[in-house]
Scaffold this active site. Structure first.
Site: not given
Ligand code: UDX
Length: 435
Positions: A154, A266
């Protein structure tokens, strides 16, 4: 495949409940099965047990039209289901490896009740090789049961889980039964918008695709944060740098936003799992060890930037805006915003925080950190504001108004999500990460 198979989804978390409600909305009779009875009670009342945009409405609609059946009983759901999705948690253990206990238990229990011809679909994130061992477990538990096993990782993100599920970049299906893969793909075609790409692989490749994708995204973030530390020293602006770098189609701009680092349920877990799996098989994964090291350093880096400007005078009041690990979710698991709040308290600051949605366990925040019910209460009389989660209500703040409520004038944009010119125009001092 038959036009309308019954489905069971085990695990009513973000992945499980979103998958189940979308299938139910598409007309499939879907059992959502979870052993946590408070969760199931909430779903039965037509509500989602956690905040995810659009999910309450979907649960309400599908419970009402009887397509979604919520239960704590395997016996009630499994025997009549032709396809069983496993969406239970795989938390990391102390050594970083994945705890597969829930996955094994769920599939053992389901196998004991399933009918011949059943397809088990694994959506929980598991290390490569887990599928083969689960197939052995099922054979042991239910000798003679005719079943297929498909790995279907997923990729949905919290906060946009429903949209991501309807518009996936790809649907990955791994396994060695083309018929089972066709049946699962048939279900997905009911919920994905036209144009979605379907990729068929071996079981092990599908398993590794998931952790590799998350690891690469985490790597991009830590890379951006490493360059941000350098940019901060040289007078460059990391946002412009990454805009320029990201325009290269081979690189892309996504996940190059520098800030206080990644958190959530994740990335930290999946990266730790990959490192542990590599260690077990003797593969070199120092690249991901560095990613973790950089990420762990970010909350401290944010606090140091703040204390460099505020001075070490203890007892100063600082507001941390945001506690969830990113905007759009109530999830605060491994949230850098929580880490920053606690580190500030450790450094002798008095800390107020506000978050519109975050669900926080009491023990997550130190006693010197006070969570307040609204923004004005959190901002009153503070020497500095740290924006630690990119909620739109923080991004769009009226900074003149904020200035009127503060005692000091420092704004630390730990997500690089603010309009620095608007902050400065209000007479406040703006500091970002690598800006
Ligand atoms: C992630 C994956 O994107 C998704 O495909 C997988 O199924 C589950 O893990 P998620 O954990 O919901 O999803 O959040 P995501 O939007 O990916 O952000 C993860 C973390 O990275 C957040 O804390 C966000 O603030 C941080 N982030 C994201 C950054 O610090 N910089 C970025 O450029 C992008």
């Amino acid at each position: 495949m038959k036009s309308s198979p019954q489905v069971t989804v085990i695990g009513a978390g973000y992945v499980g409940l979103v998958t189940a409600t979308l299938l139910a909305e598409a007309g499939i009779k879907t059992h959502i099965l979870d052993l946590a009875s408070p969760k199931i009670k909430t779903i039965k009342r037509g509500r989602a047990p956690f905040f995810e945009p659009g999910l309450d409405e979907l649960v309400a609609k599908t419970i009402k039209n009887n397509r979604l059946l919520a239960t704590t009983s395997y016996r009630q759901a499994v025997p009549s289901s032709e396809i069983i999705f496993c969406c239970v948690g795989t938390p990391d253990k102390k050594d970083g490896s994945s705890n597969l206990g829930y996955v094994h238990k769920a599939l053992r229990t389901a196998a004991g009740l399933a009918a011949d011809g059943v397809v088990f679909v694994q959506k929980s994130t598991v290390p490569a090789g887990t599928g083969q061992s689960l197939i052995k477990t099922i054979n042991k538990m239910a000798p003679g049961l005719q079943f297929s096993y498909v790995s279907n990782p997923e990729f949905l993100r919290e906060g946009s889980a429903i949209t991501d599920s309807r518009h996936p970049d790809r649907v990955v299906l791994g396994g060695d039964s083309p018929a089972a893969i066709r049946r699962v793909a048939g279900l997905y075609r009911l919920i994905t918008k036209p144009g979605a790409k379907y990729l068929q692989t071996s079981l092990e490749s599908a398993e590794l695709i998931k952790v590799t994708a998350n690891a690469f995204l985490a790597l991009k973030i830590s890379f951006a944060n490493s360059i941000a530390k350098l940019a901060g020293q040289t007078g460059a602006d990391i946002k412009s740098v990454m805009d320029g770098v990201g325009l290269d189609k081979r690189i892309g701009r996504a996940f190059l936003n520098a800030g206080r680092g990644y958190g959530g349920g994740c990335f930290p877990k999946d990266v730790a799992g990959l490192i542990a799996a590599a260690a077990q098989s003797g593969a070199d994964m120092t690249i991901m060890e560095s990613v973790v090291k950089v990420n762990n350093s970010m909350p401290n880096y944010v606090v140091k930037r703040l204390s460099d400007q505020l001075g070490a005078k203890t007892g100063q009041l600082v507001a941390v805006l945001g506690l969830s690990f990113k905007a759009g979710t109530s999830d605060s698991r491994r949230s850098p915003a929580v880490a920053i709040s606690n580190l500030l308290a450790d450094c002798g600051y008095r800390v107020t925080t506000y978050d519109p949605k975050a669900v926080i366990a009491n023990r997550q925040l130190k006693t010197a950190v006070k969570r307040l019910p609204n923004l004005p209460a959190a901002l009153k009389g503070v020497a500095a504001v740290v924006v630690a989660t990119d909620w739109p209500e923080f991004v769009n703040l009226d900074w003149s108004n904020v200035k009127g409520q503060m005692a000091g004038d420092l704004v630390l944009d730990a997500m690089n999500c603010l309009d620095d010119a608007a902050v400065t125009k209000a007479g406040l001092r703006y500091t970002g990460i690598g800006r």
